[in-house]
Design a protein around this motif. Structure first.
Motif, mmCIF file in Angstrom:
data_model
loop_
_atom_site.group_PDB
_atom_site.id
_atom_site.type_symbol
_atom_site.label_atom_id
_atom_site.label_comp_id
_atom_site.label_asym_id
_atom_site.label_seq_id
_atom_site.Cartn_x
_atom_site.Cartn_y
_atom_site.Cartn_z
ATOM 1 N N TYR B 66 0.858 -1.429 0.043
ATOM 2 C CA TYR B 66 -0.320 0.193 0.146
ATOM 3 C C TYR B 66 1.128 1.128 -0.261
ATOM 4 O O TYR B 66 1.777 1.526 0.847
ATOM 5 N N ASP B 67 0.417 1.574 -1.209
ATOM 6 C CA ASP B 67 1.438 3.317 -1.428
ATOM 7 C C ASP B 67 0.121 3.919 -1.694
ATOM 8 O O ASP B 67 -0.414 4.113 -2.708
ATOM 9 N N PRO B 68 0.077 5.110 -0.382
ATOM 10 C CA PRO B 68 -1.104 6.338 -0.810
ATOM 11 C C PRO B 68 -1.206 7.344 -1.869
ATOM 12 O O PRO B 68 -2.245 7.785 -2.735
ATOM 13 N N TYR B 69 -0.124 6.999 -2.273
ATOM 14 C CA TYR B 69 0.134 8.622 -3.543
ATOM 15 C C TYR B 69 0.593 7.679 -4.979
ATOM 16 O O TYR B 69 1.054 8.084 -5.936
ATOM 17 N N ASP B 70 0.603 6.051 -4.675
ATOM 18 C CA ASP B 70 0.830 5.514 -5.333
ATOM 19 C C ASP B 70 -0.068 5.078 -5.816
ATOM 20 O O ASP B 70 -0.708 3.498 -5.084
ATOM 21 N N GLY B 71 -1.803 5.094 -6.686
ATOM 22 C CA GLY B 71 -2.654 4.915 -7.328
ATOM 23 C C GLY B 71 -2.923 3.121 -7.836
ATOM 24 O O GLY B 71 -3.462 2.042 -7.364
#
Lengths: 232, 391
Positions: B66-71
């Motif tokens: 999970y990376d909130p900045y990478d959809g």
């Protein structure tokens, strides 16, 4: 001389830089002053009287020669030592009074005592005594701008006398005063000289002052021209 | 030194209006600096507090992908809920959430949205998830006010939601907005649609799976569990710290200008004093002060402006600070789309450290500014000073 010498001046020379050259204000003064004298350095402007007074008061240094004041050689005193001498043993009276304008009469007279180790009660008594000598006990809370010239100079005398110094140096003390005030001031100083045996040295060319002096030292072009002793 | 303070105080009070003008300017600096710093501290406190209450709890466990900045990471950011977490979830001390990218079609327009599944019965976070238990013939959903505004959705609005399940198949269903909540935390509001976790797991074909967990246990050293790694509150609020730091630097420039103005006034007064009060300086020396003591006196006199200013600032500043901490400062613009957790009204927080450090900085600066011109006195010839002849 009335008593043992408290000031000994030997071959005192003072030069000031002036442009590219020098101006010699004092050219070899030799004088002694004893305890309780009421003496004056008399001469026209530029004769060196204020310069001599400043050296005696350790506000300035001789270029050559020596002035020994109350046993202290002025030329050898450090800044702290000369401040100590002024603080403990000298009183100054200036032509333009030099009172601290924002302070009351009481605070002005109290100032020299703040520098010495007196308690508040002692200071209060000494200030009130000094103001009584000069007749200003009713002006304790006034500030200099509220006083007349004569009253200001009387405050300055009280300030100079409050610590009962051995020596008071007065530079043209009556120059800004009218005749009546001048005589009043001079009489006050004369009384203090008699009562407290304080030595007074004036720098003046005012005839009114000269009339009160017991010793008149006439300076001319940086040299003692002649002296007169008045027996009263 | 005691005498210097006594004389300096007398001189300052005696100088009247000149002193008070300087003192008023300096006291204004005191109050503004403390107030603005208080607002920053208050903002920091409020933002972190709101994030904790609305989104992150005392910390989170994130899926490794999970990376909130990478959809692109969202699709694979899920794993079965570890058994280690289940006791905490049952006690209500941990909230699992499952994320997926989706699209809504309000009034026929296409709008991307992050679909977030959250248990309806959770009470750890302030999101009103109990509304997700509403009985409707479609999927109940809640959104934030910013999302409602941007998508023109209202409470009761129905809209088509499309997503892609774990097999890659597109699917869609109608949702009904059962509640619109108001929050200062944009990351749970902007372009977010919240539905029940079980519904989400079912629709994505990801039973018992989650993307992340918010928890109530503040233990910092929790180890990674399975595919989930710990994100501490400190890490999660690092953006706020960075923003506050940036704002703080910007404010420092403002403080500097404010202090500079006050210091200019004091510097000017000192310079003027030294020239106007030459005879006084000469008199001090004649009466037994060393020149260094006169320098100290003038320095103390200048520095005492700061002491008087602190006293004056206390007189009108303390009531102002108390009033501000009660009514707060309302930002005269819409803060909802700042991208940061900014409440419309911020309540300043003043600490003893803040007040002491500000006082110390102002006092030190004033002392330096007072000493600087006063050094000239040490070079003065007292006989010339007595006659007032120094140019």
């Amino acid at each position: 001389m009335e008593n043992s010498a408290i000031i000994q001046i030997n071959q005192l020379i003072k030069r000031f830089p002036m442009g590219k050259g020098e101006f010699t204000a004092l050219k070899g003064i030799n004088l002694d002053f004893g305890t309780g004298e009421f003496a004056g350095l008399i001469g026209p402007s530029g004769s060196g009287k204020t310069t001599l007074l400043n050296i005696i008061g350790s506000l300035d240094m001789p270029t050559e020669g020596e002035a020994v004041v109350l046993g202290k050689p002025i030329s050898k005193l450090s800044s702290k030592e000369s401040a100590k001498l002024r603080k403990e043993s000298l009183g100054f009276i200036f032509q333009s009074y030099n009172l601290l304008q924002v302070h009351t009469v009481f605070e002005n007279v109290e100032f020299p005592l703040l520098l010495l180790d007196y308690t508040t009660a002692e200071r209060k008594k000494m200030v009130m005594d000094a103001l009584e000598w000069v007749g200003l006990t009713d002006k304790v809370k006034s500030k200099p701008p509220q006083l007349s010239g004569g009253e200001c100079q009387r405050v300055a005398i009280a300030r100079a006398m409050v610590k009962k110094p051995s020596l008071v140096l007065a530079d043209e003390p009556t120059a800004n005063l009218d005749a009546a005030n001048s005589h009043n001031i001079l009489q006050t100083m004369l009384n203090l000289n008699r009562e407290l045996k304080t030595t007074f040295i004036f720098a003046t060319h005012d005839e009114k002052v000269i009339g009160y002096l017991k010793r008149k030292i006439f300076l001319k072009d940086g040299l003692v021209d002649h002296e007169e002793w008045i027996n009263q | 030194m005691k005498i210097a303070f006594k004389l300096a105080f007398r001189n300052l009070i005696g100088a009247g209006l000149r002193t008070w003008l300087n003192v008023i300017v300096l006291s204004f600096s005191f109050v503004v600096i403390i107030w603005m710093k208080g607002i920053l501290v208050g903002w920091d406190h409020q933002a972190k507090n709101d994030m904790e209450q609305w989104e992150i709890g005392k910390g989170q466990f994130w899926h490794n992908q999970y990376d909130p900045y990478d959809g692109f990471t969202i699709t694979d950011s899920h794993a079965p809920i570890p058994n280690e977490f289940k006791p905490e979830i049952e006690k209500g001390e941990m909230v699992p959430m499952l994320f997926a990218q989706g699209t809504i079609y309000p009034q026929g327009r296409m709008q991307p949205a992050m679909i977030k599944g959250i248990p309806a019965n959770q009470t750890l976070l302030k999101i009103p998830t109990h509304k997700l238990d509403s009985v409707t013939d479609v999927i109940p959903a809640i959104i934030g006010e910013v999302m409602a505004r941007s998508s023109h959705l209202e409470k009761g609005s129905r809209v088509v939601l499309r997503w892609r399940d774990s097999k890659g198949t597109f699917d869609a269903a109608e949702i009904e907005i059962v509640d619109i909540f108001s929050t200062t935390v944009p990351t749970i509001d902007v372009a977010q649609v919240w539905i029940n976790l079980e519904t989400m797991q079912e629709k994505l074909l990801l039973p018992e799976q989650a993307t992340l967990f918010s928890f109530a246990n503040a233990e910092e050293n929790r180890p990674a569990v399975g595919d989930f790694r710990l994100k501490t509150k400190k890490e999660l609020t690092a953006e706020i710290d960075a923003m506050i730091k940036t704002k703080s630097k910007g404010q420092s420039v403002f403080y500097f200008i404010l202090l500079l103005l006050a210091m200019l006034a004091i510097f000017d007064t000192q310079i003027l004093s030294i020239f106007r009060r030459q005879k006084e300086i000469g008199t001090y020396v004649a009466l037994g002060y060393t020149r260094q003591q006169v320098v100290t006196l003038f320095t103390v006199e200048g520095a005492m402006h700061a002491v008087l200013a602190a006293a004056l600032a206390a007189v009108y500043g303390i009531p102002f600070f108390i009033w501000q901490s009660k009514v707060g400062f309302t930002i005269p613009m819409d803060t909802s789309e700042f991208g940061m957790a900014i409440a419309p009204t911020m309540y300043p927080i003043y600490s003893v450290g803040l007040i002491l450090s500000t006082t110390l900085i102002v006092l030190l600066t004033t002392s330096v500014v007072s000493y600087w011109p006063a050094r000239r006195i040490a070079k003065m010839n007292p006989t010339e000073a007595l006659r007032g002849k120094i140019q």
